[in-house]
Design an enzyme around this catalytic site. Structure first.
Site, PDB file in Angstrom:
ATOM      1  N   ALA A 103     -41.435  42.881   6.272  1.00  0.00           N
ATOM      2  CA  ALA A 103     -42.140  42.054   6.875  1.00  0.00           C
ATOM      3  C   ALA A 103     -41.961  41.365   7.865  1.00  0.00           C
ATOM      4  CB  ALA A 103     -41.810  40.472   5.914  1.00  0.00           C
ATOM      5  N   LEU A 140     -38.630  40.504   9.267  1.00  0.00           N
ATOM      6  CA  LEU A 140     -38.028  39.717   9.335  1.00  0.00           C
ATOM      7  C   LEU A 140     -36.312  40.199   9.410  1.00  0.00           C
ATOM      8  CD1 LEU A 140     -38.917  36.812   6.427  1.00  0.00           C
ATOM      9  CD2 LEU A 140     -38.283  36.714   9.330  1.00  0.00           C
ATOM     10  N   GLY A 141     -36.349  41.499  10.388  1.00  0.00           N
ATOM     11  CA  GLY A 141     -35.606  42.067  10.392  1.00  0.00           C
ATOM     12  C   GLY A 141     -34.354  42.776   8.579  1.00  0.00           C
ATOM     13  N   ALA A 174     -32.110  45.632   8.997  1.00  0.00           N
ATOM     14  CA  ALA A 174     -31.093  45.732  10.140  1.00  0.00           C
ATOM     15  C   ALA A 174     -30.135  44.558   9.958  1.00  0.00           C
ATOM     16  CB  ALA A 174     -31.678  45.114  12.283  1.00  0.00           C
ATOM     17  N   ALA A 175     -30.703  43.736   9.269  1.00  0.00           N
ATOM     18  CA  ALA A 175     -29.622  43.019   8.635  1.00  0.00           C
ATOM     19  C   ALA A 175     -28.592  43.308   7.443  1.00  0.00           C
ATOM     20  CB  ALA A 175     -30.454  41.840   7.946  1.00  0.00           C
ATOM     21  N   ASP A 195     -33.729  43.583  17.301  1.00  0.00           N
ATOM     22  CA  ASP A 195     -33.866  43.834  15.416  1.00  0.00           C
ATOM     23  C   ASP A 195     -32.047  43.124  15.215  1.00  0.00           C
ATOM     24  OD1 ASP A 195     -35.826  43.485  15.125  1.00  0.00           O
ATOM     25  OD2 ASP A 195     -35.440  43.720  12.960  1.00  0.00           O
TER      26      ASP A 195
HETATM   27  O1  PMV Z   1     -41.237  44.402  12.177  1.00  0.00           O
HETATM   28  P1  PMV Z   1     -39.782  43.897  13.216  1.00  0.00           P
HETATM   29  O2  PMV Z   1     -39.566  41.940  12.474  1.00  0.00           O
HETATM   30  O3  PMV Z   1     -38.702  44.652  12.393  1.00  0.00           O
HETATM   31  O4  PMV Z   1     -39.774  44.049  14.292  1.00  0.00           O
HETATM   32  C1  PMV Z   1     -40.733  44.576  15.430  1.00  0.00           C
HETATM   33  C2  PMV Z   1     -40.684  43.996  16.850  1.00  0.00           C
HETATM   34  C3  PMV Z   1     -41.714  45.198  17.748  1.00  0.00           C
HETATM   35  O5  PMV Z   1     -41.284  44.302  18.965  1.00  0.00           O
HETATM   36  C4  PMV Z   1     -43.009  45.694  17.118  1.00  0.00           C
HETATM   37  C5  PMV Z   1     -40.424  46.942  17.895  1.00  0.00           C
HETATM   38  C6  PMV Z   1     -39.495  46.644  18.361  1.00  0.00           C
HETATM   39  O6  PMV Z   1     -38.540  47.539  18.543  1.00  0.00           O
HETATM   40  O7  PMV Z   1     -38.846  45.777  18.635  1.00  0.00           O
END
Ligand code: PMV
Length: 318
Positions: free
Chosen positions: A105, A107-108, A111-112, A153
């Site tokens: 979604a 919001l990471g 990674a979290a 992220d």
């Molecule tokens: O979808 P998210 O919040 O993980 O963000 C991705 C952000 C992008 O710029 C679209 C991809 C990236 O790796 O930075």
């Protein structure tokens, strides 16, 4: 009995510059403490050493590490940490993972979860890992999972500070002079970031000039936004958000659901609004005056948001 060791990590939103950041332009992201991932490690002295069990009830996972495939993200985080610490045969333990961050979604969540797992395990083994090492380990998991992540992220989530991120450069955190309020609206449409990133790459390859110009414009917005945040003028960020959203629409990473929520926020008194993260689905964000937040929250729900989160980007401590 040995006490359980826990670690948590926040969610995040990208305020400006998603997608363009993959192509070297700056982006700004902030942690979101209202949602978090949590990892808990318990020693299992009765089990043979080397035995590692992983429980993640949210995704119905209940398995031994040795039975999980290489590409499983939780297994990757655990194996990555064990290998970084050169531990071949760990004392037996159970790792339990949970998260209130919605999946896929923007919001990471990935990674979290990796951050919480790596921190909890490092603590369990009595090692104090500095942020840059945690971030590098989390990045490895992100990379194998997403293809070409920019690294934003893992950086914002591990450092738990607002970051101004430029791919390949040292981490820059920056000062927030005056707090500001953001409402996050979830379309409820799960959208893996890798799809939007891959589609945009194909468009860029077919017409680099057009997309480089869009990325330049998004990068310029991120630079201006940082100055406004540092100089105590966050109210001025609204038009920059609206403009960044238009650029993301031209990059073909928005969706009718996201556009509807962005418009509902703009029509109900938000200072500005845009999609946040990978796009196509997931979340959008709106900048609001604190007194306006409830009105915008109501409008987002009426326009189909499945959930909203209000978060304040706090003044950074000196
Ligand atoms: O979808 P998210 O919040 O993980 O963000 C991705 C952000 C992008 O710029 C679209 C991809 C990236 O790796 O930075």
């Amino acid at each position: 009995m040995m006490p359980a060791i826990t670690a948590t990590a926040p969610g995040k939103i990208i305020l400006f510059g998603e997608h363009a950041v993959v192509y070297g332009r700056p982006a700004i992201a902030v942690p979101v403490d209202q949602v978090s991932a949590r990892a808990l490690v318990m020693a299992e002295p009765r089990r043979p050493s080397g035995s590692v069990h992983i429980l993640a009830p949210d995704i119905s996972l209940d398995a031994d590490l040795c039975d999980l495939p290489d590409e499983d993200p939780l297994a990757m985080a655990v194996r990555g940490l064990l290998s970084a610490l050169k531990i071949e045969q760990p004392p037996a333990f159970t790792l339990q993972v949970s998260s209130t961050i919605p999946l896929a979604a923007g919001l990471g969540s990935g990674a979290a979860v990796s951050t919480a797992v790596i921190r909890a395990l490092a603590n369990f083994f009595g090692v104090l890992l500095p942020d840059d090492r945690v971030s590098a380990l989390v990045y490895e998991v992100e990379k194998r999972h997403h293809g070409t992540p920019s690294g934003i992220d893992n950086t914002v989530i591990v450092y738990r500070m607002p970051v101004y991120y430029v791919r390949g450069q040292a981490v820059q955190t920056f000062r927030v002079d005056t707090p500001f309020t953001i409402v996050i609206g979830d379309t409820g449409v799960a959208s893996p970031t890798s799809l939007a990133v891959g589609d945009l790459r194909r468009l860029w390859q077919a017409d680099p000039e057009r997309y480089e110009a869009l990325f330049d414009a998004a990068g310029q917005i991120a630079r201006q936004a940082r100055q406004l945040i540092e100089s105590g003028q966050p109210g001025e960020l609204g038009p920059l958000m609206d403009e960044n959203h238009r650029l993301l629409q031209q990059m073909n990473v928005s969706s009718s659901e996201l556009d509807r929520l962005v418009q509902a926020a703009q029509n109900s008194g938000a200072l500005g609004a845009k999609l946040s993260g990978g796009g196509r689905g997931g979340n959008m964000i709106a900048l609001v005056e604190p007194g306006q937040a409830e009105q915008v929250v109501g409008a987002l729900h009426n326009a189909g948001a499945v959930r909203t989160i209000k978060t304040v980007v706090e003044k950074t401590k000196e």
